[in-house]
Design an enzyme around this catalytic site. Structure first.
Site, PDB file in Angstrom:
ATOM      1  CG  ASP A  29      -2.133   1.044   0.993  1.00 51.67           C
ATOM      2  OD1 ASP A  29      -3.142   0.703   1.004  1.00 51.67           O
ATOM      3  OD2 ASP A  29      -1.791   2.039   1.255  1.00 51.67           O
ATOM      4  N   GLY A  92     -15.298   4.160   3.266  1.00 50.15           N
ATOM      5  CA  GLY A  92     -13.886   4.614   3.032  1.00 50.15           C
ATOM      6  C   GLY A  92     -13.494   4.008   1.771  1.00 50.15           C
ATOM      7  CG  HIS A  99      -8.460  -2.740  -2.647  1.00 47.38           C
ATOM      8  ND1 HIS A  99      -9.503  -2.290  -3.535  1.00 47.38           N
ATOM      9  CD2 HIS A  99      -8.594  -1.984  -1.420  1.00 47.38           C
ATOM     10  CE1 HIS A  99      -9.725  -0.850  -2.679  1.00 47.38           C
ATOM     11  NE2 HIS A  99      -9.256  -0.857  -1.570  1.00 47.38           N
TER      12      HIS A  99
HETATM   13  P1  AMP Z   1      -9.724   1.661  -0.082  1.00 52.33           P
HETATM   14  O1  AMP Z   1      -9.941   2.878   0.916  1.00 52.33           O
HETATM   15  O2  AMP Z   1     -10.157   0.510   0.503  1.00 52.33           O
HETATM   16  O3  AMP Z   1     -10.456   1.881  -1.384  1.00 52.33           O
HETATM   17  O4  AMP Z   1      -8.092   1.612   0.000  1.00 52.33           O
HETATM   18  C1  AMP Z   1      -7.217   2.005  -1.346  1.00 52.33           C
HETATM   19  C2  AMP Z   1      -6.044   2.070  -0.657  1.00 52.33           C
HETATM   20  O5  AMP Z   1      -5.131   1.935  -2.006  1.00 52.33           O
HETATM   21  C3  AMP Z   1      -5.449   2.829   0.207  1.00 52.33           C
HETATM   22  O6  AMP Z   1      -4.859   2.166   1.330  1.00 52.33           O
HETATM   23  C4  AMP Z   1      -4.417   3.519  -0.543  1.00 52.33           C
HETATM   24  O7  AMP Z   1      -3.356   3.923   0.162  1.00 52.33           O
HETATM   25  C5  AMP Z   1      -4.028   2.508  -1.566  1.00 52.33           C
HETATM   26  N1  AMP Z   1      -3.570   3.206  -2.906  1.00 52.33           N
HETATM   27  C6  AMP Z   1      -3.948   4.190  -3.601  1.00 52.33           C
HETATM   28  N2  AMP Z   1      -3.208   4.482  -4.654  1.00 52.33           N
HETATM   29  C7  AMP Z   1      -2.359   3.308  -4.579  1.00 52.33           C
HETATM   30  C8  AMP Z   1      -1.101   3.102  -5.300  1.00 52.33           C
HETATM   31  N3  AMP Z   1      -0.782   3.806  -6.609  1.00 52.33           N
HETATM   32  N4  AMP Z   1      -0.327   1.923  -4.984  1.00 52.33           N
HETATM   33  C9  AMP Z   1      -0.423   1.372  -4.046  1.00 52.33           C
HETATM   34  N5  AMP Z   1      -1.651   1.659  -3.068  1.00 52.33           N
HETATM   35  C10 AMP Z   1      -2.350   2.362  -3.425  1.00 52.33           C
END
Ligand code: AMP
Ligand code: ZN
Length: 113
Positions: A29, A92, A99
């Site tokens: 992440d 959130g 994922h």
């Molecule tokens: P959610 O809030 O469950 O949709 O989680 C999305 C997650 O993706 C968050 O924890 C972000 O920090 C992570 N995230 C967003 N963009 C990226 C990226 N380019 N590479 C890795 N993680 C990411």
């Protein structure tokens, strides 16, 4: 509008990939909330868990197998860790490509915020 996790799966966007096979990918992440914070995604675009079809059942099970392997490899399996799937805005969810968060390496609290 593009999907950033599809872009990561297609190698059009960089990520710290820690596992990959024909159907799934795991990567760190970008904004870790714990010492271990990785994401496991299917390469197939599924926007939320509400969109999981019967035909996806094996794929979703596969994501859990990968998450368990990573948890064991990172040494958090026995201590305890959390698998999280956020669904839709009040949870959130910000990235609309399903994922599995693997979060661990510190004490977790319940209920979650
Ligand atoms: P959610 O809030 O469950 O949709 O989680 C999305 C997650 O993706 C968050 O924890 C972000 O920090 C992570 N995230 C967003 N963009 C990226 C990226 N380019 N590479 C890795 N993680 C990411
Ligand atoms: Zn996608």
């Amino acid at each position: 509008m593009g999907c950033i996790f599809c872009e990561i799966a297609e190698k059009k966007r960089p990520a710290r990939i820690i596992y990959e096979d024909d159907h799934a990918l795991a990567f760190e992440d970008i904004n870790p909330q714990a010492p271990v914070h990785a994401l496991v995604i299917p390469k197939k675009h599924i926007s939320t868990n509400l969109e999981i079809k019967e035909e996806d059942n094996a794929l979703i099970g596969h994501l859990f197998q990968i998450a368990n392997r990573i948890a064991k490899d990172r040494g958090i399996a026995e201590r305890g860790f959390r698998l999280v799937i956020n669904c839709n805005p009040e949870s959130g969810q910000t990235v609309f490509h399903i994922h599995l968060h693997i979060v661990g390496g510190r004490l977790m609290h319940w209920p979650p915020g």
